[in-house]
Design an enzyme around this catalytic site. Structure first.
Site, PDB file in Angstrom:
ATOM      1  N   ARG A  70       0.734  -1.223  -0.134  1.00  0.00           N
ATOM      2  CA  ARG A  70       0.012  -0.037   0.037  1.00  0.00           C
ATOM      3  C   ARG A  70       0.983   1.236   0.055  1.00  0.00           C
ATOM      4  O   ARG A  70       0.685   2.368  -0.783  1.00  0.00           O
ATOM      5  CB  ARG A  70      -0.871   0.164   1.320  1.00  0.00           C
TER       6      ARG A  70
ATOM      7  N   PHE B 122     -14.433  -2.741   0.630  1.00  0.00           N
ATOM      8  CA  PHE B 122     -15.338  -1.818   0.169  1.00  0.00           C
ATOM      9  C   PHE B 122     -15.146  -1.439  -1.511  1.00  0.00           C
ATOM     10  O   PHE B 122     -16.041  -1.469  -2.048  1.00  0.00           O
ATOM     11  CB  PHE B 122     -14.697  -0.383   0.728  1.00  0.00           C
TER      12      PHE B 122
ATOM     13  N   HIS C  56      -5.286  -2.899   1.689  1.00  0.00           N
ATOM     14  CA  HIS C  56      -5.769  -3.827   2.816  1.00  0.00           C
ATOM     15  C   HIS C  56      -6.519  -5.062   2.686  1.00  0.00           C
ATOM     16  O   HIS C  56      -7.637  -5.364   3.204  1.00  0.00           O
ATOM     17  CB  HIS C  56      -6.627  -3.002   3.904  1.00  0.00           C
TER      18      HIS C  56
ATOM     19  N   GLU D  45     -18.281   4.758  -1.135  1.00  0.00           N
ATOM     20  CA  GLU D  45     -17.501   4.114  -2.228  1.00  0.00           C
ATOM     21  C   GLU D  45     -18.337   3.848  -3.545  1.00  0.00           C
ATOM     22  O   GLU D  45     -17.659   4.062  -4.743  1.00  0.00           O
ATOM     23  CB  GLU D  45     -17.083   2.591  -1.587  1.00  0.00           C
TER      24      GLU D  45
ATOM     25  N   ASP E 107      -8.403  -5.651  12.431  1.00  0.00           N
ATOM     26  CA  ASP E 107      -9.478  -5.216  11.758  1.00  0.00           C
ATOM     27  C   ASP E 107     -10.708  -6.277  11.778  1.00  0.00           C
ATOM     28  O   ASP E 107     -11.614  -6.041  11.741  1.00  0.00           O
ATOM     29  CB  ASP E 107      -9.421  -4.234  10.653  1.00  0.00           C
TER      30      ASP E 107
ATOM     31  N   ARG F 286      -1.605  -4.537   3.730  1.00  0.00           N
ATOM     32  CA  ARG F 286      -1.245  -3.727   4.857  1.00  0.00           C
ATOM     33  C   ARG F 286      -0.095  -3.838   5.435  1.00  0.00           C
ATOM     34  O   ARG F 286       0.912  -2.972   5.991  1.00  0.00           O
ATOM     35  CB  ARG F 286      -2.665  -3.760   5.916  1.00  0.00           C
TER      36      ARG F 286
END
Length: 313
Positions: free
Chosen positions: A10, A83, A109, A58, A117, A167
């Protein structure tokens, strides 16, 4: 030997966008209130007039990207994979894929390595979703060098592209001076005659380590980095099936619909061989430290080594 430098892909995405912005004035970057996490903030600082924060919306972001592409811009729409591929699937399919618009989707991610998460954010289904969209190119780079090259290749390609980033910081395994990226063309990282490991994304470096462990047991494992899931390098799969007759796919994604399924499609139709798929089995993830989750779900070098040993027996 000194430990290899580790960088999250990322981070590579954000740096590549900033470099791309210097070269091409038609590049526009969109985000959904996640610029700090997706690292598009790097582009935002350099080119604030070409960065659009669409907020936590999104689906609307993909629509805005489609409009920009129709107006001649090259938009990179960015969010977490859950998303970008999950929540906005209908918009990606109907507003980008169907009209074949030149939209690039930067999905960060992805996979189990999102860590704490938890299951709601650990998207292990995005490759399967994006593969089904006609004309969609799906790229899953393994390290910093490859990720930056993939972003440049996505810009050069005319049409929709899905880019998958992680990530967690991963080892840099490619040499920037000699590395060449070509959409749809895999890279053989290690020669071998006993079994072929075809890996993509984060598990590529782990697969290389597993191959070294296998070599200590007298097993020569070929390792192929399949950075493009669609269009798949079918020639490489067919060659591997004929050469070793035993293929192991490794992916930080569900074993349903991802790299393993794509490889099995080719093998079943064009080059019969034994295949074992290593990835996230038919289950959700869970909250926990990324490195521990990778071990628990069998994507670390030791687990890959043990599974291949069992497969070869």
């Amino acid at each position: 030997m000194a430990e290899r430098k580790k960088i999250a892909t990322r981070e590579s995405y954000g740096n590549a966008l900033a470099e791309l912005g210097k070269l091409h004035e038609d590049v526009v970057v969109l985000d959904a209130d996640l610029a700090a996490a997706t690292k598009t903030s790097t582009f935002q600082k350099a080119f604030p007039e070409r960065h659009i924060d669409c907020g936590i919306a999104e689906c609307n972001m993909i629509g805005v990207a489609a409009g920009l592409a129709a107006a001649g811009k090259v938009p990179f729409a960015s969010s977490f994979a859950m998303f970008a591929a999950g929540r906005a699937f209908e918009q990606v399919r109907n507003s980008v894929g169907y009209p074949k618009l030149n939209v690039k989707i930067g999905a960060t991610h992805a996979g189990i390595s999102v860590g704490e998460d938890g299951a709601t954010h650990q998207c292990n289904e995005d490759i399967a979703l994006m593969r089904t969209i006609p004309g969609m190119v799906v790229l899953n780079p393994a390290d910093d060098v490859e990720a930056r090259a993939a972003v440049a290749a996505a810009y050069a390609h005319k049409g929709p592209v899905y880019l998958r980033f992680g990530r967690l910081a991963v080892p840099v395994i490619n040499e920037e001076e000699t590395y060449q990226f070509e959409i749809g063309k895999s890279i053989r990282l290690r020669e071998g005659k006993d079994v072929t490991i075809i890996a993509s994304g984060l598990p590529v470096s782990e697969s290389l380590e597993a191959a070294k462990m296998l070599a200590e047991d007298g097993i020569e494992a070929e390792v192929i980095n399949m950075h493009t899931i669609k269009p798949l390098d079918e020639a490489a799969v067919i060659e591997a099936a004929k050469k070793t007759g035993k293929i192991v796919t490794v992916e930080e994604h569900s074993v349903i619909g991802g790299l393993g399924s794509a490889v099995c499609d080719v093998v079943a139709e064009k080059a019969p061989a034994r295949v074992m798929k290593i990835g996230i089995n038919d289950t959700y993830g869970e909250s926990g430290p990324a490195v521990e989750l990778i071990k628990k779900y069998g994507l670390d070098a030791q687990s890959i080594y043990e599974k291949i040993k069992g497969f070869l027996k």
